[in-house]
Motif scaffolding. Structure first.
Motif, short mmCIF file in Angstrom:
data_model
loop_
_atom_site.label_atom_id
_atom_site.label_comp_id
_atom_site.label_asym_id
_atom_site.label_seq_id
_atom_site.Cartn_x
_atom_site.Cartn_y
_atom_site.Cartn_z
N CYS A 28 0.86 13.50 13.24
CA CYS A 28 -0.23 13.76 14.17
C CYS A 28 -0.15 12.72 15.29
N GLU A 29 0.00 13.20 16.51
CA GLU A 29 0.12 12.33 17.67
C GLU A 29 -0.86 12.78 18.75
N PHE A 85 -1.20 8.96 13.65
CA PHE A 85 -1.95 8.85 12.39
C PHE A 85 -1.28 9.78 11.36
N PRO A 86 -0.13 9.40 10.85
CA PRO A 86 0.58 10.27 9.91
C PRO A 86 -0.08 10.30 8.54
N LEU A 87 -0.01 11.46 7.92
CA LEU A 87 -0.57 11.68 6.58
C LEU A 87 0.57 11.96 5.61
N THR A 88 0.63 11.20 4.52
CA THR A 88 1.62 11.47 3.48
C THR A 88 0.94 12.12 2.29
N GLY A 126 -4.33 11.10 -3.89
CA GLY A 126 -3.05 11.80 -3.74
C GLY A 126 -2.54 11.81 -2.31
N TYR A 127 -3.25 11.15 -1.42
CA TYR A 127 -2.85 11.06 -0.02
C TYR A 127 -2.78 9.60 0.41
N SER A 128 -1.98 9.34 1.45
CA SER A 128 -1.98 8.03 2.08
C SER A 128 -1.79 8.20 3.57
N VAL A 129 -2.25 7.21 4.33
CA VAL A 129 -2.14 7.25 5.79
C VAL A 129 -1.75 5.87 6.30
N SER A 130 -1.39 5.83 7.57
CA SER A 130 -1.18 4.56 8.26
C SER A 130 -1.66 4.74 9.70
N ARG A 131 -2.03 3.62 10.33
CA ARG A 131 -2.44 3.69 11.74
C ARG A 131 -1.88 2.45 12.43
N GLU A 132 -0.58 2.44 12.59
CA GLU A 132 0.09 1.30 13.22
C GLU A 132 0.01 1.37 14.73
#
Lengths: 112, 114
Positions: free
Chosen positions: B23-24, B74-77, B63-69
């Protein structure tokens, strides 16, 4: 805590008759409110938004909504339903914490 | 034109594999969100981030993880721990500054586990 409630999960109207989709919100702050429409297998499309300007908001495709602070409501209306209006509609709340909150959605069916 | 882009539009994954949804946004929005939509149900919040390097769990974060570097991303794994990952995933961003408020949504990613 902020919340938004869509009062009807399903609404059916005949083509050419008025549409009313109801939305109530709960917040200590003045909210920003949106109505979005989602057609099958499509993304969300913005119909209209309220951001503390005029209380009667006109959107696309003949839809409008009126913000009523005394009733904490933001109901969506259209004078005359069209077959292409059949879709799912979401009332969305953006509060002071910059947190988007979705209503549970209302499925609109338009009967010929 | 400014907007929010999700990719891919359709994604297939084998059971037991992790997968990352992109997601961009180029709207300069501070807040970003991930939602999950299942047939006949509304949108449920997975994670949200109000600022870079910070994010909070939503209603169904397990069951999900995210990062906001970066502000734009804001990618969702979806991890193998997510018991029922087949769903439609929607990313959103919002900005609230003074009297100006806006929220944008991506077109969604439909994930199917095979």
């Amino acid at each position: 805590a902020q919340s938004v409630t869509q009062l009807d999960s399903h609404v059916s109207v005949s083509e050419g008759t008025p549409v009313l989709l109801r939305c109530n919100y709960s917040s200590s702050y003045s909210p920003s409110l949106f109505w979005y429409v989602q057609h099958p297998n499509k993304g969300l499309q913005l119909l209209l938004k309220y951001t503390s300007a005029a209380t009667l908001v006109k959107g696309i495709n003949g839809f409008e909504a009126e913000f009523k602070k005394s009733e904490t409501s933001f109901h969506l209306t259209k004078p005359s339903a069209h077959m292409s209006d059949a879709a799912e509609y979401f009332c969305v709340f953006l509060g002071s914490a910059r947190q988007l909150t979705f209503g549970s959605g209302t499925q609109l069916t338009v009967l010929p | 034109d400014g907007g929010i882009t999700q990719s891919p539009k359709y994604l297939f994954r084998k059971e037991g594999q992790n997968v990352t949804l992109s997601c961009e946004q180029n709207l300069n929005h501070d807040a970003m969100y991930w939602y999950r939509q299942d047939p006949g149900q509304g949108l449920r919040l997975i994670y949200y981030s109000q600022i870079v390097n910070d994010f909070q769990k939503g209603d169904i974060a397990e069951g999900y993880s995210v990062s906001r570097e970066k502000k734009e991303s804001f990618p969702l794994t979806v991890t193998s721990a997510q018991k029922n990952p087949t769903a439609f995933y929607l990313c959103a961003s919002s900005m609230q500054s003074g009297g100006n408020t806006e929220a944008f949504f991506g077109q969604g990613t439909r994930l199917t586990v095979v």
